[in-house]
Design a protein around this motif. Sequence first.
Motif, short mmCIF file in Angstrom:
data_model
loop_
_atom_site.label_atom_id
_atom_site.label_comp_id
_atom_site.label_asym_id
_atom_site.label_seq_id
_atom_site.Cartn_x
_atom_site.Cartn_y
_atom_site.Cartn_z
N CYS A 15 38.20 45.96 35.82
CA CYS A 15 38.67 44.57 35.91
C CYS A 15 38.57 44.03 37.33
O CYS A 15 38.56 42.81 37.53
N GLU A 33 44.02 48.84 25.85
CA GLU A 33 42.57 48.62 25.79
C GLU A 33 42.02 48.57 24.38
O GLU A 33 40.81 48.36 24.20
N GLU A 49 43.67 43.69 28.62
CA GLU A 49 42.73 44.08 29.66
C GLU A 49 41.89 42.86 30.05
O GLU A 49 41.32 42.18 29.21
N TYR A 96 44.57 44.49 36.33
CA TYR A 96 43.86 45.14 35.23
C TYR A 96 44.41 44.59 33.92
O TYR A 96 43.70 43.93 33.16
N SER A 127 40.63 50.83 44.61
CA SER A 127 40.89 50.68 43.17
C SER A 127 39.59 50.66 42.40
O SER A 127 39.20 51.64 41.78
N SER A 156 45.31 45.33 42.37
CA SER A 156 44.37 46.25 43.00
C SER A 156 44.62 46.32 44.51
O SER A 156 45.50 45.64 45.05
N TRP A 165 38.74 49.30 39.62
CA TRP A 165 38.75 49.41 38.18
C TRP A 165 37.70 48.47 37.59
O TRP A 165 37.16 47.61 38.29
#
Length: 652
Positions: free
Chosen positions: A421, A333, A351, A399, A417, A412, A419
């Motif tokens: 993303c 990241e 990412e 992700y 999930s 995912s 997240w």
Amino acid sequence: MTQFSITLTFRWLMALGAICQSFMVQAQYPGQASDKLKVAVTVPIKAYSFNLQDVRVTKGPFKENMEREGKWLLSLPVDRLMHSFRVNAGMNTPKPGSPTKMPKPLGGWEGLDMELRGHSIGHILSGLALQHASTGNEVFKKKGDSLVTALAEVQSVLNQDGYLSAYPQQYIDRNIAATSVWAPWYTLHKLFAGLTDQYTYAGNQQALAIESKMASWANKKLSPLSAEQLQKMLRNEFGGMNDAFFNLYALTGNPDHLKLAQLFYHKAALEPLEAGKDNLNKAHANTFIPKLVGEARDYELTGNEKAKTAATFFWNTVVQHHTYAHGGNSDKEHFFEPDKISEHLTGNTSETCNTYNMLKLTRHLFTWSAEEKYAEYYERALYNHILGQQDPESGMVCYFTPMKPGAYRLYSTPDQSFWCCVGSGFESQSKFGEAIYYHNDTGVFVNLFIPSELTWKEKGVSIVQDTNFPEEATTRLTIQTKAPIHMPLYLRYPAWATAGVTLNVNGKAVTVKQQPGSYITVDRVWRAGDQVELTYPMTLRLVQTNDNPNVAAVAYGPIVLAGEAGKENMKGTAPFHDPADPYQYYGYDYTIPETVSHTIDTEGKPVTSWLKPVVGKPLTFQTATATANKPIELEPYYKVHQQRYVVYWDLK
């Protein structure tokens, strides 16, 4: 360059009516109708976005991705999406044993014990609005309307000066006090942006009312703070709050909204960029990028030249010094030292949120200059990273997109999930029509070769693009118009098209004098049925890392290729769900077998000597000599799912 002001001629006002929406930049705001804007753009512009609803993607992988994403969006029940908001407001929820069934809480980063809860609902509001604009399907509007109504109810019950979130205000207070908390303003940014999208793309007036109340709360909360307090607060990730408030200001003309946008100016991040200094090493990438999207919007609405300088320098720095072959950036990241790509081929690269935000910024910069380099980056990142984010088998998304040789994508789950993303994916996979075409006062830019239909209502003309690109090198543009129209077409001549171009208009060859990395202008009077046929033969090329020419990816035209490396020892594909350790993927073990080879003996020969096309399989190539005792087959990176792969090779 003409300056836009209240003295615009009637002709320019008519043009502005079609296009001023393009500057609500989360760059996808071409759906912004002119009658919704209270503040116009004040800077010179060379290319304008079309309304998203005026472009229809008609077939191919982008349409297929969009349809899968739409099904996912519609599958998530409103009661489950709203559960954490209602809990935060102390609203009645069914008790165990009640005849009314308790909604099952969402999992992952939307769990009730996660400080980032609520962020996905903002993305979902955007995704639904974008799907509605992209397809015209009312089912997406109805789902968005239901969410907006539910949010208005929560805001009313909370009764906290317009505050609205799935977590208590104490999170904001902790952020202001510079104590530990996980990005509450980031989460609120998604809500602000989602409500703006609902108003912009789906015409939901209630969404703007909710957002305006939230802004009133934010103004009351932040106005008493000192400059020092604000800068401490801004050290924590706040997403694109500056962008959100600039966009709201453009809609309302309320000076309080402009002031709020300017309060989110983070000096430590932005002042070095204004001075032309690369300060990205070790910086959290997706904390940085949205700030520059907001800076771009600042320039457009206020003429702030420092903001323009920062946005432009940042884009050039990231693309030239921090970007992988497929258009993504970052490792774990974070940005790293410039020009060190070969040292960061890990399982934690790229990412997807970063690329989502880089494409927003890219669209801004393209409108300012209409330079091909912005369209080239957009194409590269869209085809290789964004298109490849979604697994065509399950519809789930990634992700990271690992650059580690022998790694594989991790996907995912439908509801466990969420997240960041996943959230940005709801948007990215729903708006593929936004950057295919642009226009100026007289003509159309054709930037991407995606089968689609454009309707330019103000000119009474449509363009149908038919192509199987990238599986074929030719695209055909058919003009549909009720009356003859004089209109230039600006046809992108990609930088990768080094083998030249063949251009025919109504079957007659046209001589092209331009070079790759520019635009070919076809300026003529068009009649219904006129056709342009454009062919850019694609060639193999190496994309060497910027620090080691012997480590390289392979591309065919704009398409990055990946070597298939089998499925041996692959584990489960969705490990990132533990609330106690939301970043556990940093240590994910891909258990790469020793049999996976990423070395190719080129004998010093060009790529066309050791990589040959596979007959009957478009965009597929095979090493001419055995590597690790067998030939390796390479195909588009965006197609390699549910298996290991190699993107970067050690060349000998």
